[in-house]
Scaffold this motif. Sequence first.
Motif, PDB file in Angstrom:
ATOM      1  N   ARG A 129      90.750  34.453  52.200  1.00 15.26           N
ATOM      2  CA  ARG A 129      91.818  34.511  53.208  1.00 15.26           C
ATOM      3  C   ARG A 129      91.276  35.100  54.515  1.00 15.26           C
ATOM      4  NH1 ARG A 129      96.996  33.735  51.361  1.00 15.26           N
ATOM      5  NH2 ARG A 129      97.197  33.474  49.083  1.00 15.26           N
ATOM      6  N   ALA A 130      90.086  34.636  54.882  1.00 15.01           N
ATOM      7  CA  ALA A 130      89.394  35.177  56.051  1.00 15.01           C
ATOM      8  C   ALA A 130      89.640  34.333  57.292  1.00 15.01           C
ATOM      9  CB  ALA A 130      87.894  35.247  55.774  1.00 15.01           C
ATOM     10  N   HIS A 131      89.615  34.975  58.444  1.00 14.46           N
ATOM     11  CA  HIS A 131      89.762  34.286  59.719  1.00 14.46           C
ATOM     12  C   HIS A 131      88.414  34.027  60.377  1.00 14.46           C
ATOM     13  CE1 HIS A 131      94.213  35.693  60.397  1.00 14.46           C
ATOM     14  NE2 HIS A 131      94.026  35.028  59.271  1.00 14.46           N
ATOM     15  N   THR A 132      87.397  34.765  59.935  1.00 18.17           N
ATOM     16  CA  THR A 132      86.062  34.618  60.506  1.00 18.17           C
ATOM     17  C   THR A 132      85.006  34.715  59.414  1.00 18.17           C
ATOM     18  OG1 THR A 132      85.911  37.002  60.945  1.00 18.17           O
ATOM     19  CG2 THR A 132      86.703  35.609  62.754  1.00 18.17           C
ATOM     20  N   ILE A 133      83.845  34.137  59.697  1.00 15.48           N
ATOM     21  CA  ILE A 133      82.699  34.257  58.801  1.00 15.48           C
ATOM     22  C   ILE A 133      81.442  34.311  59.667  1.00 15.48           C
ATOM     23  CG2 ILE A 133      82.499  31.745  58.516  1.00 15.48           C
ATOM     24  CD1 ILE A 133      81.580  32.293  55.622  1.00 15.48           C
ATOM     25  N   TYR A 134      80.525  35.194  59.328  1.00 12.38           N
ATOM     26  CA  TYR A 134      79.314  35.369  60.125  1.00 12.38           C
ATOM     27  C   TYR A 134      78.202  34.465  59.614  1.00 12.38           C
ATOM     28  CZ  TYR A 134      81.413  39.533  62.185  1.00 12.38           C
ATOM     29  OH  TYR A 134      82.239  40.390  62.858  1.00 12.38           O
ATOM     30  N   VAL A 135      77.439  33.934  60.544  1.00 12.88           N
ATOM     31  CA  VAL A 135      76.239  33.165  60.214  1.00 12.88           C
ATOM     32  C   VAL A 135      75.052  34.101  60.362  1.00 12.88           C
ATOM     33  CG1 VAL A 135      74.831  31.142  60.759  1.00 12.88           C
ATOM     34  CG2 VAL A 135      77.314  31.073  61.132  1.00 12.88           C
ATOM     35  N   VAL A 136      74.279  34.242  59.280  1.00 12.85           N
ATOM     36  CA  VAL A 136      73.132  35.146  59.310  1.00 12.85           C
ATOM     37  C   VAL A 136      71.844  34.372  59.027  1.00 12.85           C
ATOM     38  CG1 VAL A 136      74.498  37.147  58.609  1.00 12.85           C
ATOM     39  CG2 VAL A 136      73.419  35.722  56.859  1.00 12.85           C
ATOM     40  N   ASP A 137      70.726  34.940  59.468  1.00 11.93           N
ATOM     41  CA  ASP A 137      69.432  34.313  59.182  1.00 11.93           C
ATOM     42  C   ASP A 137      68.915  34.813  57.838  1.00 11.93           C
ATOM     43  OD1 ASP A 137      68.394  36.871  59.581  1.00 11.93           O
ATOM     44  OD2 ASP A 137      67.615  36.431  61.584  1.00 11.93           O
ATOM     45  N   ASP A 138      67.683  34.452  57.510  1.00 10.52           N
ATOM     46  CA  ASP A 138      67.122  34.808  56.206  1.00 10.52           C
ATOM     47  C   ASP A 138      66.904  36.310  56.041  1.00 10.52           C
ATOM     48  OD1 ASP A 138      67.098  32.167  55.441  1.00 10.52           O
ATOM     49  OD2 ASP A 138      65.038  31.819  56.101  1.00 10.52           O
ATOM     50  N   ASP A 139      66.902  37.051  57.154  1.00  9.38           N
ATOM     51  CA  ASP A 139      66.730  38.499  57.102  1.00  9.38           C
ATOM     52  C   ASP A 139      68.067  39.237  57.111  1.00  9.38           C
ATOM     53  OD1 ASP A 139      63.912  38.386  57.114  1.00  9.38           O
ATOM     54  OD2 ASP A 139      63.913  38.072  59.290  1.00  9.38           O
ATOM     55  N   GLY A 140      69.153  38.467  57.090  1.00 11.98           N
ATOM     56  CA  GLY A 140      70.466  39.095  57.093  1.00 11.98           C
ATOM     57  C   GLY A 140      70.947  39.517  58.467  1.00 11.98           C
ATOM     58  N   LYS A 141      70.276  39.045  59.518  1.00 11.23           N
ATOM     59  CA  LYS A 141      70.680  39.392  60.885  1.00 11.23           C
ATOM     60  C   LYS A 141      71.695  38.373  61.406  1.00 11.23           C
ATOM     61  CE  LYS A 141      66.298  41.674  61.950  1.00 11.23           C
ATOM     62  NZ  LYS A 141      65.122  41.728  62.851  1.00 11.23           N
ATOM     63  N   PRO A 142      72.747  38.831  62.078  1.00 10.02           N
ATOM     64  CA  PRO A 142      73.789  37.916  62.563  1.00 10.02           C
ATOM     65  C   PRO A 142      73.287  36.993  63.661  1.00 10.02           C
ATOM     66  CG  PRO A 142      74.138  40.110  63.444  1.00 10.02           C
ATOM     67  CD  PRO A 142      73.028  40.232  62.444  1.00 10.02           C
ATOM     68  N   LYS A 169      87.462  44.805  75.742  1.00  8.59           N
ATOM     69  CA  LYS A 169      86.783  44.335  76.954  1.00  8.59           C
ATOM     70  C   LYS A 169      86.415  42.860  76.852  1.00  8.59           C
ATOM     71  CE  LYS A 169      82.630  45.156  79.749  1.00  8.59           C
ATOM     72  NZ  LYS A 169      81.400  45.994  79.908  1.00  8.59           N
ATOM     73  N   ASN A 170      86.004  42.423  75.660  1.00  9.52           N
ATOM     74  CA  ASN A 170      85.567  41.040  75.469  1.00  9.52           C
ATOM     75  C   ASN A 170      86.669  40.128  74.927  1.00  9.52           C
ATOM     76  OD1 ASN A 170      82.391  40.856  75.862  1.00  9.52           O
ATOM     77  ND2 ASN A 170      82.828  42.843  74.925  1.00  9.52           N
ATOM     78  N   ARG A 171      87.879  40.674  74.750  1.00 14.08           N
ATOM     79  CA  ARG A 171      89.031  39.913  74.281  1.00 14.08           C
ATOM     80  C   ARG A 171      88.724  39.192  72.962  1.00 14.08           C
ATOM     81  NH1 ARG A 171      93.001  39.355  77.983  1.00 14.08           N
ATOM     82  NH2 ARG A 171      93.777  37.446  77.005  1.00 14.08           N
ATOM     83  N   ILE A 172      88.183  39.963  72.013  1.00  9.77           N
ATOM     84  CA  ILE A 172      87.850  39.419  70.701  1.00  9.77           C
ATOM     85  C   ILE A 172      88.554  40.240  69.625  1.00  9.77           C
ATOM     86  CG2 ILE A 172      85.639  38.395  71.363  1.00  9.77           C
ATOM     87  CD1 ILE A 172      84.249  40.902  70.363  1.00  9.77           C
ATOM     88  N   ASN A 173      88.647  39.663  68.425  1.00 15.36           N
ATOM     89  CA  ASN A 173      89.368  40.319  67.342  1.00 15.36           C
ATOM     90  C   ASN A 173      88.480  41.088  66.376  1.00 15.36           C
ATOM     91  OD1 ASN A 173      91.878  39.303  68.201  1.00 15.36           O
ATOM     92  ND2 ASN A 173      91.470  37.347  67.203  1.00 15.36           N
ATOM     93  N   CYS A 174      87.157  40.913  66.500  1.00 18.59           N
ATOM     94  CA  CYS A 174      86.260  41.613  65.582  1.00 18.59           C
ATOM     95  C   CYS A 174      84.873  41.750  66.189  1.00 18.59           C
ATOM     96  CB  CYS A 174      86.179  40.867  64.245  1.00 18.59           C
ATOM     97  SG  CYS A 174      85.409  39.236  64.358  1.00 18.59           S
ATOM     98  N   VAL A 175      84.114  42.696  65.648  1.00 14.01           N
ATOM     99  CA  VAL A 175      82.700  42.851  66.018  1.00 14.01           C
ATOM    100  C   VAL A 175      81.894  43.021  64.738  1.00 14.01           C
ATOM    101  CG1 VAL A 175      83.039  43.857  68.314  1.00 14.01           C
ATOM    102  CG2 VAL A 175      83.012  45.354  66.312  1.00 14.01           C
ATOM    103  N   GLY A 176      80.689  42.486  64.740  1.00 10.51           N
ATOM    104  CA  GLY A 176      79.804  42.681  63.606  1.00 10.51           C
ATOM    105  C   GLY A 176      79.237  44.090  63.628  1.00 10.51           C
ATOM    106  N   VAL A 177      78.983  44.644  62.461  1.00 12.78           N
ATOM    107  CA  VAL A 177      78.417  45.985  62.351  1.00 12.78           C
ATOM    108  C   VAL A 177      77.015  45.862  61.754  1.00 12.78           C
ATOM    109  CG1 VAL A 177      78.698  48.286  61.370  1.00 12.78           C
ATOM    110  CG2 VAL A 177      80.726  46.938  61.991  1.00 12.78           C
ATOM    111  N   THR A 178      76.021  46.414  62.434  1.00 16.14           N
ATOM    112  CA  THR A 178      74.628  46.266  62.000  1.00 16.14           C
ATOM    113  C   THR A 178      73.989  47.626  61.734  1.00 16.14           C
ATOM    114  OG1 THR A 178      73.842  46.271  64.293  1.00 16.14           O
ATOM    115  CG2 THR A 178      74.332  44.127  63.303  1.00 16.14           C
ATOM    116  N   ASN A 179      72.911  47.600  60.944  1.00 10.97           N
ATOM    117  CA  ASN A 179      72.148  48.831  60.726  1.00 10.97           C
ATOM    118  C   ASN A 179      71.023  48.904  61.754  1.00 10.97           C
ATOM    119  OD1 ASN A 179      70.135  47.066  59.855  1.00 10.97           O
ATOM    120  ND2 ASN A 179      70.493  47.460  57.681  1.00 10.97           N
TER     121      ASN A 179
END
Length: 216
Positions: free
Chosen positions: A188-201, A101-111
């Motif tokens: 060999r990554a195509h993406t990298i997530y930026v997270v805050d000090d609590d580990g939240k994306p 739906k969002n025409r993206i290649n990945c989604v972050g997975v959270t707890n």
Amino acid sequence: DVCEGVTSAQLGWDLHKFIQRMFVNSEGKNVHRTILFNNDGEIDNYITQSDILRYVYKHLGDWKELNHKTIEELGLTPKKKHVITVNQEASTIEAYQLMYKNRINCVGVTNDRGMLVGSLNNADLRGLVTEEFALLDASVGLFLNFGQAEWRENNHDLLNISLIKSRTLTTKKSSKFGHLVSLMAEARAHTIYVVDDDGKPMGIITLTDVLGVLSR
């Protein structure tokens, strides 16, 4: 369109011009690979965004001015790009529907606390055989843990969040650009997530974003 994300270039172009062409094409679309033509107009080779990243990684000393600048200083701040996430208990098929739906290649997975514990991408479908399609109804966390087909066959009863997390690259907005390049090139990554000090994306950085910085 099978040609989407492809452009062409000439042998002999300087690196900066080449990266500029790799960043966006004449229509303003992201380019993922470039076809190289020789002087006779024949296809000689092709180069991908990942090839460029690995070259820059091997020659980081040539980019001293950029290497010591932070992601935030270079405009790669999280506010630039919203990161789409799903809870690890969401069904895998719902997550892929969200990506489509969002025409993206990945989604972050959270707890349940909103902390990033993994990433689901198109490549995770590789090796999925017909008999395993039922896994798409399973939770994203369970699906990710089963990896490739052979691994899934031998480990049906395991759920190891630490394994999932180990396959997910993260960084902070205070990280240096050289460190960012090193992380992505070595994994060999195509993406990298930026997270805050609590580990939240907070955001996501792609190869296109990195080449955009190099093309300035």
